[in-house]
Design a protein around this motif. Structure first.
Motif, short mmCIF file in Angstrom:
data_model
loop_
_atom_site.label_atom_id
_atom_site.label_comp_id
_atom_site.label_asym_id
_atom_site.label_seq_id
_atom_site.Cartn_x
_atom_site.Cartn_y
_atom_site.Cartn_z
N ARG A 244 -7.94 -5.42 -10.58
CA ARG A 244 -7.30 -4.46 -9.66
C ARG A 244 -5.82 -4.78 -9.50
O ARG A 244 -4.98 -3.88 -9.47
CB ARG A 244 -8.01 -4.48 -8.31
N ALA A 245 -5.49 -6.06 -9.44
CA ALA A 245 -4.09 -6.45 -9.31
C ALA A 245 -3.29 -6.06 -10.55
O ALA A 245 -2.11 -5.70 -10.46
CB ALA A 245 -3.99 -7.96 -9.07
N ARG A 246 -3.94 -6.09 -11.70
CA ARG A 246 -3.26 -5.74 -12.95
C ARG A 246 -3.34 -4.24 -13.26
O ARG A 246 -2.59 -3.75 -14.10
CB ARG A 246 -3.85 -6.54 -14.10
N GLY A 247 -4.29 -3.57 -12.64
CA GLY A 247 -4.41 -2.13 -12.84
C GLY A 247 -5.18 -1.71 -14.06
O GLY A 247 -5.19 -0.53 -14.42
N HIS A 248 -5.87 -2.64 -14.72
CA HIS A 248 -6.66 -2.29 -15.89
C HIS A 248 -7.73 -3.35 -16.15
O HIS A 248 -7.65 -4.46 -15.63
CB HIS A 248 -5.78 -2.11 -17.13
N THR A 249 -8.69 -3.00 -16.99
CA THR A 249 -9.80 -3.89 -17.33
C THR A 249 -9.36 -4.89 -18.39
O THR A 249 -8.89 -4.50 -19.46
CB THR A 249 -11.00 -3.06 -17.84
N THR A 250 -9.54 -6.17 -18.10
CA THR A 250 -9.00 -7.22 -18.97
C THR A 250 -10.05 -7.86 -19.87
O THR A 250 -9.72 -8.79 -20.62
CB THR A 250 -8.31 -8.31 -18.14
N ALA A 251 -11.29 -7.41 -19.81
CA ALA A 251 -12.33 -7.98 -20.68
C ALA A 251 -13.19 -6.85 -21.21
O ALA A 251 -13.47 -5.88 -20.51
CB ALA A 251 -13.19 -8.98 -19.91
#
Length: 359
Positions: A244-251
């Protein structure tokens, strides 16, 4: 597989060109900026629905043109002829097979093109997205249900990213179905990618041995995009706050990557730019050979500005391999490459977007 006719309208500097191609070697010569690369680009568009050149999609459209279109007659190894086309007047591509509007995937199945061009070293030295595209194009032509899994994954990814960007944190039950779908579709994609790389590995080793024997044994490495020791559903749940902090799915499968390491060049940084290009070329030739093994015909091979990208020895080796394989080849250059001096070929001159047959 070969293109018998290729017609382009409104593509960069090519207002209208209609080319009848030789089933073997086709060379397009002309000055820089004449439009030679755009001819290869037209063939590539039919196979990928995107250009191999960087830049905005709007740049594909000729200045002042209202529409871009590419048409081809494709003859397959069984002598079946298929008429295919791709056009765009707005932001969406429209694909046709035998005059009928079809999904892009159906067009891509009918016309397979691989291309080696000045930016091909990005396959080795560039971002992971380029390597995923290469991998997924190959899987698509081997695994018939790959596209459906990929589309499901893209839809779930879009929905989860939308939730992550909500003004207030959504409830857990809103995330759960999309995370379950990401895990399920991602697992299918991961298995198919790994299986494809297992098939590609021996062909890639043989291809690299012929082009870069000085680098020693090749190791092909794959990262699936999430931790090997944790279920993706659990990992997505645990990372909601960070995502959420990055604004996208990281995995997930959309983060997968693969790389090549050599016995005498274990890190990518150890390769020169020339070695990066030859490694990328080895990948493309290996992929083309694997395609031929599964589909019973070679894809069309495009080689852009061959003489400036490869030395004469490597030019000759590549051309000899493609001639022996019976592949249709489209090449560009400012003049006749040395490698084609004694090879029968059809030669075209390109000037200001106009294409004229010479030989």
């Amino acid at each position: 597989m070969r293109l018998e006719q290729l017609r382009m309208q409104g593509l960069r500097c090519i207002t209208d060109a209609d080319v009848e191609l030789d089933p073997a070697i086709n060379l397009f010569v002309g000055a820089n900026g004449a439009g030679k690369t755009s001819i290869l680009e037209a063939a590539f568009l039919l196979s990928h629905a995107r250009s191999f050149r960087s830049g905005a999609r709007e740049a594909l459209l000729s200045r002042g043109a209202a529409r871009l279109s590419v048409f081809a007659e494709v003859r397959h190894a069984d002598d079946r002829v298929c008429r295919v086309g791709l056009g765009r007047s707005g932001i969406r591509w429209e694909a046709r097979v035998e005059g009928v509007n079809v999904a892009i995937g159906q067009l891509v199945r009918e016309c397979a093109v691989v291309c080696f061009e000045p930016g091909s070293h990005a396959l080795i030295a560039g971002a992971a997205e380029e390597r995923r595209r290469f991998l997924d194009w190959g899987v698509f032509h081997v695994e018939h249900d790959f596209l459906s899994h990929w589309r499901r994954h893209q839809r779930a990814l879009k929905q989860r990213n939308s939730l992550l960007r909500s003004p207030s944190m959504p409830a857990d039950e809103l995330f759960e179905p999309w995370e379950a779908e990401l895990a399920l579709s991602g697992a299918h994609i991961d298995r198919q990618r790994q299986a494809y790389l297992d098939l590609l590995r021996p062909k890639l080793r043989a291809s690299v041995t012929g082009l870069l024997p000085e680098l020693g044994e090749l190791d092909l490495r794959y990262r699936r995009g999430w931790s090997d020791d944790q279920d993706l559903t659990q990992q997505l749940r645990a990372q909601r706050g960070r995502d959420r902090a990055r604004g996208h799915t990281t995995a997930g499968a959309h983060r997968a990557d693969w790389s090549i390491a050599f016995e005498h060049a274990p890190l990518r940084e150890h390769l020169s730019r020339g070695q990066e290009k030859l490694t990328a070329l080895a990948c493309l030739l290996a992929q083309a050979e694997l395609y031929a093994e599964h589909r019973g015909e070679w894809p069309i091979v495009c080689l852009d500005d061959l003489a400036s990208e490869l030395d004469q020895a490597h030019q000759g080796a590549v051309v000899a391999q493609l001639v022996a394989a019976g592949a249709q080849v489209l090449l560009t250059g400012t003049e006749m490459p040395q490698a084609l001096t004694n090879v029968p070929s059809r030669v075209f001159h390109v000037e200001q977007g106009q294409v004229t047959r010479l030989l």
